[in-house]
Design an enzyme around this catalytic site. Structure first.
Site, PDB file in Angstrom:
ATOM      1  N   GLU A 177       0.869   0.053   9.905  1.00 38.87           N
ATOM      2  CA  GLU A 177       2.481   0.126  10.538  1.00 38.87           C
ATOM      3  C   GLU A 177       2.314   1.211  11.408  1.00 38.87           C
ATOM      4  O   GLU A 177       3.124   1.076  12.379  1.00 38.87           O
ATOM      5  CB  GLU A 177       3.419   0.534   9.406  1.00 38.87           C
ATOM      6  CG  GLU A 177       3.277  -0.654   8.249  1.00 38.87           C
ATOM      7  CD  GLU A 177       2.366  -0.263   7.301  1.00 38.87           C
ATOM      8  OE1 GLU A 177       1.284   0.069   7.417  1.00 38.87           O
ATOM      9  OE2 GLU A 177       2.712  -0.976   5.896  1.00 38.87           O
ATOM     10  N   CYS A 197       4.482   6.079   6.268  1.00 41.25           N
ATOM     11  CA  CYS A 197       4.685   5.021   7.355  1.00 41.25           C
ATOM     12  C   CYS A 197       6.340   4.647   7.209  1.00 41.25           C
ATOM     13  O   CYS A 197       6.780   4.386   8.338  1.00 41.25           O
ATOM     14  CB  CYS A 197       4.095   3.696   7.078  1.00 41.25           C
ATOM     15  SG  CYS A 197       2.140   3.609   7.351  1.00 41.25           S
TER      16      CYS A 197
HETATM   17  N1  THU Z   1      -2.609   0.970   4.146  1.00 42.50           N
HETATM   18  C1  THU Z   1      -1.881   0.361   5.356  1.00 42.50           C
HETATM   19  O1  THU Z   1      -2.414   0.079   6.296  1.00 42.50           O
HETATM   20  N2  THU Z   1      -0.589   0.416   5.114  1.00 42.50           N
HETATM   21  C2  THU Z   1       0.383   0.917   4.160  1.00 42.50           C
HETATM   22  O2  THU Z   1       1.482   1.252   4.098  1.00 42.50           O
HETATM   23  C3  THU Z   1      -0.701   1.455   2.961  1.00 42.50           C
HETATM   24  C4  THU Z   1      -1.926   1.595   3.080  1.00 42.50           C
HETATM   25  C5  THU Z   1      -3.936   0.961   4.372  1.00 42.50           C
HETATM   26  C6  THU Z   1      -4.369   2.410   4.294  1.00 42.50           C
HETATM   27  C7  THU Z   1      -5.954   2.153   4.163  1.00 42.50           C
HETATM   28  O3  THU Z   1      -6.688   1.807   5.128  1.00 42.50           O
HETATM   29  C8  THU Z   1      -5.980   1.258   3.005  1.00 42.50           C
HETATM   30  O4  THU Z   1      -4.756   0.582   3.322  1.00 42.50           O
HETATM   31  C9  THU Z   1      -6.065   1.353   1.431  1.00 42.50           C
HETATM   32  O5  THU Z   1      -4.987   2.598   1.258  1.00 42.50           O
END
Ligand code: THU
Length: 160
Positions: free
Chosen positions: A75, A115
């Site tokens: 995000e 985020c």
């Molecule tokens: N992650 C996201 O890309 N967005 C979120 O809102 C939560 C988590 C990703 C970060 C990390 O690379 C993986 O998911 C595990 O936490």
């Protein structure tokens, strides 16, 4: 002393067929970009697609790092791209999807707190609510009508 209840309205769709054509296309873009996430440590792949008011679609995914805190969520990768390329164009709709190599993701995956805070900055800046849709690989899709529904009591510039 008083107690207040803050309520959040969410809309739950049973599957993508219930979404408008515009949101289906956006979610498709999120699924496509999800597949190229760089997530060798968590195996958790997240894709995001933002529809801007000028019709542009900006996509991004999570980027991990061997020094874990140096990685970034999908995000924020996406919102900063949108804000860099189109600083004066409002964000209309956000679609987010997540998958895992470890087990199927069948629940809608809501954006993490960091985020929500980052996205909230841009909703406040543009003065217009952003619709957010999020889903797993399959299953229900959840929609909130705004960032402030997802993050009540956000920290904002009025505190500074
Ligand atoms: N992650 C996201 O890309 N967005 C979120 O809102 C939560 C988590 C990703 C970060 C990390 O690379 C993986 O998911 C595990 O936490």
């Amino acid at each position: 002393m008083k107690k207040l209840v803050l309520s959040t309205l969410i809309t739950v769709y049973e599957n993508v067929d219930e979404l408008s054509r515009e949101v289906q296309l956006l979610m498709n873009e999120a699924v496509k970009i999800r597949n190229t996430a760089y997530a060798p440590y968590s195996n958790f792949h997240v894709g995001a697609a933002f529809l801007l008011e000028n019709g542009e679609i900006i996509t991004g995914n999570n980027q991990e790092n061997a020094a874990y805190p140096s990685g970034m969520c999908a995000e924020r990768v996406t919102v900063w791209q949108a804000a860099s390329r189109f600083p004066d164009v409002k964000i209309k709709i956000i679609a987010i999807t997540a998958s895992s190599k470890n087990n199927p993701v069948t629940d809608p995956i809501a954006p993490c707190g960091g985020c929500r805070q980052a996205l909230s900055e841009y909703e406040i800046k543009q003065g217009k609510d952003i619709e957010i849709y999020f889903m797993g690989e399959t299953g229900n899709i959840i929609k909130t009508d705004s960032l402030h529904d997802l993050l009540p009591l956000a920290f904002d510039k009025s505190y500074l």
